[in-house]
Structure formats: C-alpha cells, structure tokens
Scaffold this active site. Structure first.
Site, PDB file in Angstrom:
ATOM      1  N   HIS A 120       0.306  15.606 -82.199  1.00 30.45           N
ATOM      2  CA  HIS A 120      -0.512  16.099 -83.312  1.00 30.45           C
ATOM      3  C   HIS A 120      -0.764  17.592 -83.164  1.00 30.45           C
ATOM      4  O   HIS A 120      -0.908  18.089 -82.045  1.00 30.45           O
ATOM      5  CB  HIS A 120      -1.869  15.382 -83.344  1.00 30.45           C
ATOM      6  N   SER A 165       8.050  11.946 -59.850  1.00 33.01           N
ATOM      7  CA  SER A 165       7.101  10.914 -60.269  1.00 33.01           C
ATOM      8  C   SER A 165       5.789  11.529 -60.729  1.00 33.01           C
ATOM      9  O   SER A 165       5.260  12.425 -60.080  1.00 33.01           O
ATOM     10  CB  SER A 165       6.824   9.953 -59.119  1.00 33.01           C
ATOM     11  N   LYS A 171       8.023  21.694 -71.078  1.00 34.56           N
ATOM     12  CA  LYS A 171       9.005  22.724 -71.434  1.00 34.56           C
ATOM     13  C   LYS A 171      10.345  22.337 -70.822  1.00 34.56           C
ATOM     14  O   LYS A 171      10.428  21.475 -69.944  1.00 34.56           O
ATOM     15  CB  LYS A 171       8.560  24.105 -70.970  1.00 34.56           C
TER      16      LYS A 171
END
Length: 195
Positions: A120, A165, A171
């Site tokens: 969102h 992990s 990015k």
C-alpha cells in the site's frame, strides 16, 4: 428522485460488493490447495508441482513443491507465476500474485518464504494504508531464498544469490552475493563456480 432509485442504488452497491468479493475466488486454485494439503509433506513434491501446472501455472520439469503454498491474487493470477526447471519450493511459502513472480531454473525457496508483489502507498494519518501498489518480483537462476525470508514488491534477486533466513529484501540483490538482515544488506560476494 423516484421511489425506485434508492432500490437501484442499493442493488448496485450489493453487486459491486459481490464483484469485489468473488474477484479473489479461484476454483482451480482451491482444488489444488485441497489436493496438495492431503499429500504427504515430503514425498509428493513432484506431484504437487505437476498439479500446479495442471491448474494453469507455468512450472518447469524437475521442480518439486514440498508443501501446499499459500497463493493469493486477483483475477488472472494463473498467468502471473512462472517457475523454472529443477526448482524446490519448500513448505508454508506465500506467493502473492497481484503482479508477476518469475522464478528461474534451479532456485531453492526455503520453508516459510514470502514473495510479495503488492503493498500500500502511505496515506493520511486517519488511514495509513493507502491505495494498493503492485510490482513484479524476479528470482534469478540458481538463487537460494532461505527459510522465512521475505522478498518485497519490485525486487530482483540476482543469479546465484543467497538471501539468508529471516531477511527482508526491499531492494535488488546483485548476482552471486549473499544478503541478510532487516532490511537485507550485502554480507559477502560469492564466487561463480560451475557444477
């Protein structure tokens, strides 16, 4: 305004609400989820991968799906997942198919990995989660997404890269590098070796 106009407006609202609700219903996907859930967890990976292909996803030869992944997305989601050859998708993974996910050949996706293609926009203080945004995710050949890592929308994980992990990848990850942490940062450059 006529007496009939409020009734028509009410029915339009009901129809719009129903349309929004059924947008996420995918009978073939539900059939896959039911069948995949009853198969033995570690011994039916090839069968689950084949079932994914039969319901309409693109799945390469030799790929194994070791548990029933949670797959979500709106209409048209079957065209938005491509899994290459000789991959392993472990148990309890989440694949958000609001936008395209492309997984290359020989990729390992560890248990509990989340690949997200939607989020969102930041909105006002009265409701911070604004309009939905979507961006594709690409996982390059030979990459390894380790257990419980999260790949966010718009990210490309390079060829031969490792996501440690629990990492949150916001990015792009360069080819042949290892990243970890929240947010994920480069930990080392990996050598290119041929098998």
């Amino acid at each position: 305004m006529s007496e009939e106009e409020p009734k028509r407006t009410g029915w339009r609202r009901v129809a719009a609400a129903l349309k929004a609700e059924v947008n996420g219903l995918h009978p073939r996907l539900h059939a896959f989820s039911l069948a995949a859930a009853v198969l033995p967890r570690r011994s039916s990976g090839a069968v689950r991968a084949r079932l994914l292909g039969l319901v309409g996803f693109t799945v390469g030869e030799g790929t194994r799906v070791e548990g029933a992944p949670k797959i979500t997305g709106s209409a048209g989601l079957f065209a938005r997942l491509q899994i290459g050859r000789d991959c392993t998708i472990d148990a309890d993974c989440v694949l958000d198919l609001e936008e395209r996910i492309t997984i290359g050949d020989r990729v390992t996706v560890g248990p509990g990995v989340m690949i997200l293609t939607s989020t969102h926009e930041l909105a006002s203080s009265q409701h911070r989660a604004g309009p939905v945004t979507r961006a594709p995710v690409v996982v390059g050949d030979g990459a390894w997404l380790r257990a419980r890592s999260i790949v966010l929308p718009g990210v490309t994980v390079g060829v031969g890269a490792i996501v440690e992990s629990g990492a949150v990848v916001n990015k792009n990850v360069a080819p042949h590098t290892r990243v970890g942490g929240i947010p994920a940062a480069q930990l080392e450059v990996l050598g290119e070796t041929s098998a």
